[in-house]
Design an enzyme around this catalytic site. Structure first.
Site, PDB file in Angstrom:
ATOM      1  N   THR A  94      44.664 -41.131  -5.771  1.00 19.57           N
ATOM      2  CA  THR A  94      43.219 -41.119  -5.537  1.00 19.57           C
ATOM      3  C   THR A  94      42.479 -40.400  -6.663  1.00 19.57           C
ATOM      4  OG1 THR A  94      41.544 -40.168  -4.078  1.00 19.57           O
ATOM      5  CG2 THR A  94      43.652 -39.058  -4.108  1.00 19.57           C
ATOM      6  N   ASP A  95      41.202 -40.703  -6.791  1.00 19.02           N
ATOM      7  CA  ASP A  95      40.378 -39.979  -7.779  1.00 19.02           C
ATOM      8  C   ASP A  95      40.108 -38.541  -7.317  1.00 19.02           C
ATOM      9  OD1 ASP A  95      38.560 -40.499  -5.723  1.00 19.02           O
ATOM     10  OD2 ASP A  95      37.076 -41.492  -6.981  1.00 19.02           O
ATOM     11  N   GLU A  96      40.365 -38.265  -6.022  1.00 24.40           N
ATOM     12  CA  GLU A  96      40.022 -36.925  -5.508  1.00 24.40           C
ATOM     13  C   GLU A  96      40.862 -35.811  -6.138  1.00 24.40           C
ATOM     14  OE1 GLU A  96      39.287 -36.453  -1.374  1.00 24.40           O
ATOM     15  OE2 GLU A  96      38.304 -38.391  -1.199  1.00 24.40           O
ATOM     16  N   TYR A 146      43.716 -32.510   1.686  1.00 23.23           N
ATOM     17  CA  TYR A 146      44.136 -33.893   1.375  1.00 23.23           C
ATOM     18  C   TYR A 146      44.351 -34.059  -0.125  1.00 23.23           C
ATOM     19  CZ  TYR A 146      43.513 -38.811   0.057  1.00 23.23           C
ATOM     20  OH  TYR A 146      43.670 -40.050  -0.526  1.00 23.23           O
ATOM     21  N   ALA A 163      44.712 -31.842  -2.427  1.00 24.90           N
ATOM     22  CA  ALA A 163      45.771 -30.955  -2.940  1.00 24.90           C
ATOM     23  C   ALA A 163      47.147 -31.584  -2.677  1.00 24.90           C
ATOM     24  CB  ALA A 163      45.677 -29.585  -2.282  1.00 24.90           C
ATOM     25  N   LYS A 220      47.767 -34.836  -2.332  1.00 27.18           N
ATOM     26  CA  LYS A 220      47.928 -36.006  -3.209  1.00 27.18           C
ATOM     27  C   LYS A 220      48.219 -35.545  -4.644  1.00 27.18           C
ATOM     28  CE  LYS A 220      47.490 -39.900  -2.399  1.00 27.18           C
ATOM     29  NZ  LYS A 220      48.430 -40.941  -1.902  1.00 27.18           N
ATOM     30  N   GLY A 240      33.797 -27.504   1.728  1.00 22.68           N
ATOM     31  CA  GLY A 240      34.370 -27.814   0.401  1.00 22.68           C
ATOM     32  C   GLY A 240      34.031 -29.221  -0.066  1.00 22.68           C
TER      33      GLY A 240
HETATM   34  P1  NAD Z   1      45.394 -45.425   5.874  1.00 20.02           P
HETATM   35  O1  NAD Z   1      45.250 -44.076   6.491  1.00 20.02           O
HETATM   36  O2  NAD Z   1      44.508 -46.530   6.311  1.00 20.02           O
HETATM   37  O3  NAD Z   1      46.897 -45.955   6.065  1.00 20.02           O
HETATM   38  C1  NAD Z   1      48.001 -45.135   5.858  1.00 20.02           C
HETATM   39  C2  NAD Z   1      49.241 -45.892   6.324  1.00 20.02           C
HETATM   40  O4  NAD Z   1      50.374 -45.042   6.091  1.00 20.02           O
HETATM   41  C3  NAD Z   1      49.238 -46.240   7.822  1.00 20.02           C
HETATM   42  O5  NAD Z   1      49.728 -47.542   8.021  1.00 20.02           O
HETATM   43  C4  NAD Z   1      50.192 -45.210   8.433  1.00 20.02           C
HETATM   44  O6  NAD Z   1      50.853 -45.694   9.602  1.00 20.02           O
HETATM   45  C5  NAD Z   1      51.156 -44.992   7.273  1.00 20.02           C
HETATM   46  N1  NAD Z   1      51.794 -43.672   7.352  1.00 20.02           N
HETATM   47  C6  NAD Z   1      51.194 -42.467   7.498  1.00 20.02           C
HETATM   48  N2  NAD Z   1      52.115 -41.498   7.572  1.00 20.02           N
HETATM   49  C7  NAD Z   1      53.323 -42.087   7.445  1.00 20.02           C
HETATM   50  C8  NAD Z   1      54.654 -41.611   7.431  1.00 20.02           C
HETATM   51  N3  NAD Z   1      54.941 -40.307   7.591  1.00 20.02           N
HETATM   52  N4  NAD Z   1      55.659 -42.499   7.250  1.00 20.02           N
HETATM   53  C9  NAD Z   1      55.396 -43.826   7.096  1.00 20.02           C
HETATM   54  N5  NAD Z   1      54.147 -44.336   7.134  1.00 20.02           N
HETATM   55  C10 NAD Z   1      53.128 -43.467   7.300  1.00 20.02           C
HETATM   56  O7  NAD Z   1      45.293 -45.165   4.306  1.00 20.02           O
HETATM   57  P2  NAD Z   1      44.575 -46.046   3.178  1.00 20.02           P
HETATM   58  O8  NAD Z   1      43.134 -45.705   3.170  1.00 20.02           O
HETATM   59  O9  NAD Z   1      45.005 -47.420   3.308  1.00 20.02           O
HETATM   60  O10 NAD Z   1      45.224 -45.390   1.868  1.00 20.02           O
HETATM   61  C11 NAD Z   1      46.459 -45.859   1.369  1.00 20.02           C
HETATM   62  C12 NAD Z   1      46.830 -45.056   0.136  1.00 20.02           C
HETATM   63  O11 NAD Z   1      45.814 -45.203  -0.857  1.00 20.02           O
HETATM   64  C13 NAD Z   1      46.953 -43.556   0.387  1.00 20.02           C
HETATM   65  O12 NAD Z   1      48.031 -43.084  -0.381  1.00 20.02           O
HETATM   66  C14 NAD Z   1      45.642 -42.984  -0.112  1.00 20.02           C
HETATM   67  O13 NAD Z   1      45.798 -41.658  -0.552  1.00 20.02           O
HETATM   68  C15 NAD Z   1      45.336 -43.916  -1.263  1.00 20.02           C
HETATM   69  N6  NAD Z   1      43.898 -44.112  -1.574  1.00 20.02           N
HETATM   70  C16 NAD Z   1      43.020 -44.439  -0.577  1.00 20.02           C
HETATM   71  C17 NAD Z   1      41.686 -44.677  -0.912  1.00 20.02           C
HETATM   72  C18 NAD Z   1      40.666 -45.074   0.143  1.00 20.02           C
HETATM   73  O14 NAD Z   1      39.488 -45.171  -0.178  1.00 20.02           O
HETATM   74  N7  NAD Z   1      41.054 -45.328   1.373  1.00 20.02           N
HETATM   75  C19 NAD Z   1      41.256 -44.576  -2.249  1.00 20.02           C
HETATM   76  C20 NAD Z   1      42.206 -44.220  -3.232  1.00 20.02           C
HETATM   77  C21 NAD Z   1      43.524 -44.007  -2.877  1.00 20.02           C
HETATM   78  O1  DAU Z   2      37.807 -41.190  -3.419  1.00 20.17           O
HETATM   79  C1  DAU Z   2      38.929 -41.777  -2.818  1.00 20.17           C
HETATM   80  C2  DAU Z   2      39.069 -41.256  -1.399  1.00 20.17           C
HETATM   81  O2  DAU Z   2      38.032 -41.875  -0.645  1.00 20.17           O
HETATM   82  C3  DAU Z   2      40.434 -41.564  -0.781  1.00 20.17           C
HETATM   83  O3  DAU Z   2      41.424 -40.882  -1.494  1.00 20.17           O
HETATM   84  C4  DAU Z   2      40.456 -41.118   0.697  1.00 20.17           C
HETATM   85  O4  DAU Z   2      41.683 -41.490   1.281  1.00 20.17           O
HETATM   86  C5  DAU Z   2      39.323 -41.813   1.409  1.00 20.17           C
HETATM   87  O5  DAU Z   2      39.277 -41.379   2.761  1.00 20.17           O
HETATM   88  C6  DAU Z   2      37.989 -41.527   0.720  1.00 20.17           C
HETATM   89  O6  DAU Z   2      37.634 -40.137   0.870  1.00 20.17           O
HETATM   90  P1  DAU Z   2      36.128 -39.694   1.185  1.00 20.17           P
HETATM   91  O7  DAU Z   2      36.163 -38.349   1.792  1.00 20.17           O
HETATM   92  O8  DAU Z   2      35.254 -39.892   0.003  1.00 20.17           O
HETATM   93  O9  DAU Z   2      35.736 -40.829   2.278  1.00 20.17           O
HETATM   94  P2  DAU Z   2      34.922 -40.741   3.650  1.00 20.17           P
HETATM   95  O10 DAU Z   2      34.638 -42.141   4.066  1.00 20.17           O
HETATM   96  O11 DAU Z   2      35.561 -39.821   4.623  1.00 20.17           O
HETATM   97  O12 DAU Z   2      33.545 -40.082   3.201  1.00 20.17           O
HETATM   98  C7  DAU Z   2      32.720 -40.694   2.231  1.00 20.17           C
HETATM   99  C8  DAU Z   2      31.513 -39.797   2.035  1.00 20.17           C
HETATM  100  O13 DAU Z   2      30.709 -39.821   3.235  1.00 20.17           O
HETATM  101  C9  DAU Z   2      31.855 -38.344   1.792  1.00 20.17           C
HETATM  102  O14 DAU Z   2      30.900 -37.761   0.907  1.00 20.17           O
HETATM  103  C10 DAU Z   2      31.712 -37.703   3.179  1.00 20.17           C
HETATM  104  C11 DAU Z   2      30.592 -38.512   3.800  1.00 20.17           C
HETATM  105  N1  DAU Z   2      30.637 -38.682   5.272  1.00 20.17           N
HETATM  106  C12 DAU Z   2      31.825 -39.110   5.829  1.00 20.17           C
HETATM  107  C13 DAU Z   2      31.923 -39.273   7.187  1.00 20.17           C
HETATM  108  C14 DAU Z   2      33.225 -39.705   7.818  1.00 20.17           C
HETATM  109  C15 DAU Z   2      29.525 -38.449   6.045  1.00 20.17           C
HETATM  110  O15 DAU Z   2      28.434 -38.079   5.521  1.00 20.17           O
HETATM  111  N2  DAU Z   2      29.626 -38.617   7.398  1.00 20.17           N
HETATM  112  C16 DAU Z   2      30.780 -39.004   8.008  1.00 20.17           C
HETATM  113  O16 DAU Z   2      30.793 -39.119   9.253  1.00 20.17           O
END
Ligand code: NAD
Ligand code: DAU
Length: 350
Positions: free
Chosen positions: A132-134, A157, A159, A161, A290
């Site tokens: 992730t970019d985080e 989270y 930290a 990753k 944070g």
């Molecule tokens: P998600 O939470 O939707 O899905 C996670 C999947 O992993 C689920 O199917 C869950 O059952 C499985 N899982 C969790 N713990 C497990 C374990 N202990 N053993 C086996 N399987 C397990 O996540 P996502 O949003 O699809 O993200 C997927 C990957 O991409 C992650 O590594 C995340 O850090 C990364 N990522 C996500 C985003 C985003 O915007 N969602 C952006 C950049 C990177």
């Molecule tokens: O940047 C990549 C990341 O993007 C991934 O690594 C993470 O897995 C993914 O969950 C996502 O993280 P964010 O924290 O950016 O996503 P989230 O949708 O939780 O929040 C997006 C923004 O919106 C963030 O600034 C927090 C804010 N937010 C989120 C929720 C859930 C709100 O203002 N209200 C909310 O209820």
């Protein structure tokens, strides 16, 4: 070459799109989805492709080293695409240890299993870690994250990753394992779990519930349509340079408040509501501790080296996303019953 790929987290949001992309594009590959089916994993996400002969599913928790080793022994993969993770920042603030277990220990278990079956014969092998970019921390109002930006994670989270990224690089530097990594910005699209901002707001708009905006809503994210992320992963896995990392982003920054207003506008039109109706649901709530101010990805390396660029505009992607959620309200109702309600009440009313 004909790969046997282990894809972890394939029942989750991004993982299910990666599985679909690869299972349909490479019918001669064997694709093994390894997933523990946590609250975020849902085999319904794959119901259109799970009958295909090159698709296999193994319910395995990656924290269980023996189970991970067994699945590697059974399939003898030539490649791993690792997406399984605890992925929600707010949950990591409530329970950091779960993130250490899956994101750090789980990743090391996979690296060990790959090392064990590959036995130093790395010809044609690859371990692709999806990050992730985080991990880069937070930007001010200017600048972008490049592949060389120093790691500076702030949430449990990010930290966890960052730690997993370091382990993946360490296995390359120490054992010569052929690794590759992608660091992507915020994804959105079909099957997005409604604890994250966009699907949570879509769900609440449909149900006329408050749209919780943390703090002043001026936090900024760079949004990418999930299928474009899946295509980037396919490209990097096959054509990226050994040991390298690639930033993936949408060239598409939005403050949270502007994004939610845009969503309200499009949803009012789709739901046949008066313009301005859903915006009235916007409610400013307590900020995330944070909270990173701004993420913005410089995705020029993957564009220049591999020719990747997002295929849809944000307007198109958001319209497709809203349509998917409106057409799949059973999916939405299923994943928002039971434990989701407990999580929601604790997060937003606790
Ligand atoms: P998600 O939470 O939707 O899905 C996670 C999947 O992993 C689920 O199917 C869950 O059952 C499985 N899982 C969790 N713990 C497990 C374990 N202990 N053993 C086996 N399987 C397990 O996540 P996502 O949003 O699809 O993200 C997927 C990957 O991409 C992650 O590594 C995340 O850090 C990364 N990522 C996500 C985003 C985003 O915007 N969602 C952006 C950049 C990177
Ligand atoms: O940047 C990549 C990341 O993007 C991934 O690594 C993470 O897995 C993914 O969950 C996502 O993280 P964010 O924290 O950016 O996503 P989230 O949708 O939780 O929040 C997006 C923004 O919106 C963030 O600034 C927090 C804010 N937010 C989120 C929720 C859930 C709100 O203002 N209200 C909310 O209820």
């Amino acid at each position: 070459m004909k790969h046997t790929l282990i894809i972890t987290g394939g029942a989750g949001f991004i993982g299910s799109h990666v599985v679909r992309e690869l299972v349909t594009k490479y019918p001669d590959y064997t694709i093994v989805n390894v997933d523990a089916l946590t609250y975020a994993g849902n085999l319904e996400n794959l119901k259109d492709i799970d009958h295909l002969p090159n698709y296999h599913f193994e319910k395995v928790d990656i924290c269980d080293a023996q189970a991970v080793n067994r699945v590697f022994e059974k399939y003898q993969p030539t490649g791993v695409i690792h997406l399984a993770a605890e992925s929600h920042v707010d949950r990591s603030i409530a329970d950091p240890l779960a993130f250490v277990m899956t994101n750090v220990i789980g990743t090391v278990n996979l690296l060990n299993a790959a090392r064990e079956v590959w036995k130093g014969n790395y010809e044609g092998k690859r371990f692709h870690h999806v990050s992730t970019d985080e991990v880069f921390g937070a930007l001010g109002s200017e600048g972008f994250f490049t592949e060389d930006t120093k790691y500076d994670p702030h949430s449990p989270y990010s930290a966890s990753k960052a730690s997993s990224d370091h382990f993946v690089r360490a296995y390359h530097d120490t054992y010569g394992m052929p690794i590759i990594m992608t660091n992507c910005s915020n994804n959105y699209g079909p099957n997005h779990f409604p604890e994250k901002l966009i699907p949570l707001c879509i769900h609440n708009i449909i149900n006329n519930k408050p749209l919780p905006i943390y703090g002043d809503g001026k936090y900024t994210r760079d949004w990418l349509f999930v299928i474009d992320h899946a295509k980037a992963i396919d490209l990097v896995f096959h054509e990226g340079k050994n040991g390298a990392s690639y930033n993936v982003g949408g060239f598409n920054e939005w403050t949270n408040i502007d994004l939610v207003k845009e969503l309200c506008k499009q949803m009012d039109a789709k739901l046949g509501r008066e313009p301005g109706t859903s915006e009235q649901l916007i409610t400013f709530v307590k900020d995330r501790p944070g909270h990173d101010l701004r993420y913005a990805i410089d995705a020029n390396k993957i564009n220049k080296e591999l020719g990747w660029y997002p295929s849809v505009t944000f307007e198109q992607g958001l319209a497709k996303t809203i349509d998917w959620f409106m057409d799949n309200q059973d999916w939405l109702n299923n994943v928002t019953s039971g434990d989701y309600q407990k999580y929601y009440n604790k997060q937003y009313q606790g």
